[in-house]
Design a protein around this motif. Structure first.
Motif, PDB file in Angstrom:
ATOM      1  N   ILE A 123      43.866  80.188  62.320  1.00  0.00           N
ATOM      2  CA  ILE A 123      44.412  79.480  63.719  1.00  0.00           C
ATOM      3  C   ILE A 123      45.931  79.413  63.552  1.00  0.00           C
ATOM      4  O   ILE A 123      46.338  79.297  62.657  1.00  0.00           O
ATOM      5  N   SER A 124      46.516  79.894  64.559  1.00  0.00           N
ATOM      6  CA  SER A 124      47.897  79.710  64.875  1.00  0.00           C
ATOM      7  C   SER A 124      48.240  79.477  66.217  1.00  0.00           C
ATOM      8  O   SER A 124      47.409  79.296  66.932  1.00  0.00           O
ATOM      9  N   ARG A 125      49.656  79.176  66.191  1.00  0.00           N
ATOM     10  CA  ARG A 125      50.358  78.623  67.504  1.00  0.00           C
ATOM     11  C   ARG A 125      51.654  79.366  67.930  1.00  0.00           C
ATOM     12  O   ARG A 125      52.384  79.364  66.864  1.00  0.00           O
ATOM     13  N   ASP A 126      52.106  79.491  69.016  1.00  0.00           N
ATOM     14  CA  ASP A 126      53.242  79.979  69.365  1.00  0.00           C
ATOM     15  C   ASP A 126      53.733  78.998  70.489  1.00  0.00           C
ATOM     16  O   ASP A 126      53.236  78.836  71.450  1.00  0.00           O
ATOM     17  N   SER A 127      54.645  78.420  69.902  1.00  0.00           N
ATOM     18  CA  SER A 127      55.120  77.070  70.733  1.00  0.00           C
ATOM     19  C   SER A 127      56.013  77.640  71.981  1.00  0.00           C
ATOM     20  O   SER A 127      55.893  76.938  72.926  1.00  0.00           O
ATOM     21  N   ALA A 128      56.669  78.907  71.940  1.00  0.00           N
ATOM     22  CA  ALA A 128      57.487  79.496  73.048  1.00  0.00           C
ATOM     23  C   ALA A 128      56.586  79.711  74.223  1.00  0.00           C
ATOM     24  O   ALA A 128      56.916  79.780  75.362  1.00  0.00           O
ATOM     25  N   LYS A 129      55.253  80.193  73.878  1.00  0.00           N
ATOM     26  CA  LYS A 129      54.117  80.491  74.640  1.00  0.00           C
ATOM     27  C   LYS A 129      53.221  79.351  75.009  1.00  0.00           C
ATOM     28  O   LYS A 129      52.444  79.810  75.686  1.00  0.00           O
ATOM     29  N   ASN A 130      53.307  78.337  74.437  1.00  0.00           N
ATOM     30  CA  ASN A 130      52.320  77.256  74.559  1.00  0.00           C
ATOM     31  C   ASN A 130      50.884  77.919  74.287  1.00  0.00           C
ATOM     32  O   ASN A 130      49.951  77.476  75.192  1.00  0.00           O
ATOM     33  N   THR A 131      50.759  78.546  73.364  1.00  0.00           N
ATOM     34  CA  THR A 131      49.307  79.150  73.302  1.00  0.00           C
ATOM     35  C   THR A 131      49.053  79.212  71.594  1.00  0.00           C
ATOM     36  O   THR A 131      49.820  79.346  70.774  1.00  0.00           O
ATOM     37  N   VAL A 132      47.710  78.775  71.683  1.00  0.00           N
ATOM     38  CA  VAL A 132      47.183  78.667  70.410  1.00  0.00           C
ATOM     39  C   VAL A 132      46.143  79.794  70.108  1.00  0.00           C
ATOM     40  O   VAL A 132      45.306  80.392  71.257  1.00  0.00           O
ATOM     41  N   TYR A 133      46.102  80.584  69.099  1.00  0.00           N
ATOM     42  CA  TYR A 133      45.258  81.883  68.664  1.00  0.00           C
ATOM     43  C   TYR A 133      44.200  81.669  67.715  1.00  0.00           C
ATOM     44  O   TYR A 133      44.178  80.511  66.744  1.00  0.00           O
ATOM     45  N   LEU A 134      43.194  82.369  67.787  1.00  0.00           N
ATOM     46  CA  LEU A 134      42.207  82.406  66.714  1.00  0.00           C
ATOM     47  C   LEU A 134      41.967  83.708  66.312  1.00  0.00           C
ATOM     48  O   LEU A 134      41.168  84.539  67.090  1.00  0.00           O
ATOM     49  N   GLN A 135      42.585  84.137  64.943  1.00  0.00           N
ATOM     50  CA  GLN A 135      42.286  85.591  64.639  1.00  0.00           C
ATOM     51  C   GLN A 135      40.815  85.568  63.804  1.00  0.00           C
ATOM     52  O   GLN A 135      40.812  84.662  62.845  1.00  0.00           O
ATOM     53  N   MET A 136      39.845  86.318  64.194  1.00  0.00           N
ATOM     54  CA  MET A 136      38.675  86.428  63.891  1.00  0.00           C
ATOM     55  C   MET A 136      38.455  87.734  63.145  1.00  0.00           C
ATOM     56  O   MET A 136      38.136  88.909  63.840  1.00  0.00           O
ATOM     57  N   ASN A 137      38.185  87.801  61.767  1.00  0.00           N
ATOM     58  CA  ASN A 137      38.036  89.118  61.001  1.00  0.00           C
ATOM     59  C   ASN A 137      36.689  89.069  60.410  1.00  0.00           C
ATOM     60  O   ASN A 137      36.155  87.840  60.143  1.00  0.00           O
ATOM     61  N   SER A 138      36.037  90.174  59.914  1.00  0.00           N
ATOM     62  CA  SER A 138      34.954  90.197  59.257  1.00  0.00           C
ATOM     63  C   SER A 138      33.924  89.568  60.001  1.00  0.00           C
ATOM     64  O   SER A 138      33.141  88.817  59.419  1.00  0.00           O
ATOM     65  N   LEU A 139      33.959  89.648  61.326  1.00  0.00           N
ATOM     66  CA  LEU A 139      33.029  88.877  62.136  1.00  0.00           C
ATOM     67  C   LEU A 139      31.443  89.407  61.745  1.00  0.00           C
ATOM     68  O   LEU A 139      30.932  90.476  61.393  1.00  0.00           O
ATOM     69  N   LYS A 140      30.516  88.428  61.867  1.00  0.00           N
ATOM     70  CA  LYS A 140      29.152  88.471  61.561  1.00  0.00           C
ATOM     71  C   LYS A 140      28.213  88.184  62.872  1.00  0.00           C
ATOM     72  O   LYS A 140      28.808  87.364  63.704  1.00  0.00           O
ATOM     73  N   PRO A 141      26.963  88.625  62.881  1.00  0.00           N
ATOM     74  CA  PRO A 141      26.125  88.333  64.043  1.00  0.00           C
ATOM     75  C   PRO A 141      26.283  86.508  64.342  1.00  0.00           C
ATOM     76  O   PRO A 141      26.137  86.018  65.394  1.00  0.00           O
ATOM     77  N   GLU A 142      26.127  85.798  63.184  1.00  0.00           N
ATOM     78  CA  GLU A 142      26.083  84.524  63.475  1.00  0.00           C
ATOM     79  C   GLU A 142      27.113  83.936  63.883  1.00  0.00           C
ATOM     80  O   GLU A 142      27.263  82.578  64.102  1.00  0.00           O
ATOM     81  N   ASP A 143      28.226  84.723  63.931  1.00  0.00           N
ATOM     82  CA  ASP A 143      29.516  84.060  64.741  1.00  0.00           C
ATOM     83  C   ASP A 143      29.390  84.130  66.225  1.00  0.00           C
ATOM     84  O   ASP A 143      30.241  83.691  66.870  1.00  0.00           O
ATOM     85  N   THR A 144      28.338  84.566  66.894  1.00  0.00           N
ATOM     86  CA  THR A 144      28.009  84.769  68.080  1.00  0.00           C
ATOM     87  C   THR A 144      27.962  83.518  68.697  1.00  0.00           C
ATOM     88  O   THR A 144      27.232  82.752  68.313  1.00  0.00           O
ATOM     89  N   ALA A 145      28.942  83.174  69.823  1.00  0.00           N
ATOM     90  CA  ALA A 145      28.866  81.858  70.314  1.00  0.00           C
ATOM     91  C   ALA A 145      29.850  81.644  71.506  1.00  0.00           C
ATOM     92  O   ALA A 145      30.874  82.761  71.697  1.00  0.00           O
ATOM     93  N   VAL A 146      29.742  80.882  72.272  1.00  0.00           N
ATOM     94  CA  VAL A 146      31.054  80.294  73.192  1.00  0.00           C
ATOM     95  C   VAL A 146      31.990  79.540  72.579  1.00  0.00           C
ATOM     96  O   VAL A 146      31.638  78.786  71.878  1.00  0.00           O
ATOM     97  N   TYR A 147      33.283  80.136  72.354  1.00  0.00           N
ATOM     98  CA  TYR A 147      34.379  79.557  71.815  1.00  0.00           C
ATOM     99  C   TYR A 147      35.250  78.762  72.693  1.00  0.00           C
ATOM    100  O   TYR A 147      35.578  79.407  73.592  1.00  0.00           O
TER     101      TYR A 147
END
Length: 116
Positions: free
Chosen positions: A70-94
């Motif tokens: 998880i990270s944030r960019d204050s200039a863009k007022n945006t929060v990110y979630l970088q998701m790597n090595s995804l698994k089927p059990e990560d399937t969801a509404v985020y």
């Protein structure tokens, strides 16, 4: 009025990556704790990650530790979630959250589907 708008969801194969974005508006979020939660079909909503906007301190659920960032960019007022090595059990509404007790704001969510 606070608005949180998520984007970046989609269909990805197991082992792949996605980056979710949460565009925040309507407030100065420097004192907020921003977060990501997810809800899989037929399951309870669960915590994924938090970040304190000002200091950048982060907390992760054990299930995603080492794979998600998880990270944030204050200039863009945006929060990110970088998701790597995804698994089927990560399937969801985020969903993105902005928390300043006692109030928590929620976005509408973005669907992530991980195929086996």
């Amino acid at each position: 009025q606070v608005q949180l708008v998520e984007s970046g969801g989609g269909l990805v194969q197991a082992g792949g990556s996605l980056r979710l974005s949460c565009a925040a508006s309507g407030r100065t979020f420097s004192t907020y704790r921003m977060g990501w939660f997810r809800q899989a079909p037929g399951k309870e909503r669960e915590f994924v990650a938090f970040i304190h906007w000002s200091g950048g301190n982060t907390v992760y659920a054990d299930s995603v530790k080492g794979r998600f960032t998880i990270s944030r960019d204050s200039a863009k007022n945006t929060v990110y979630l970088q998701m790597n090595s995804l698994k089927p059990e990560d399937t969801a509404v985020y969903s993105c959250t902005a928390e300043l007790p006692p109030i928590t704001y929620w976005g509408k969510g973005t669907l992530v589907t991980v195929s086996a």
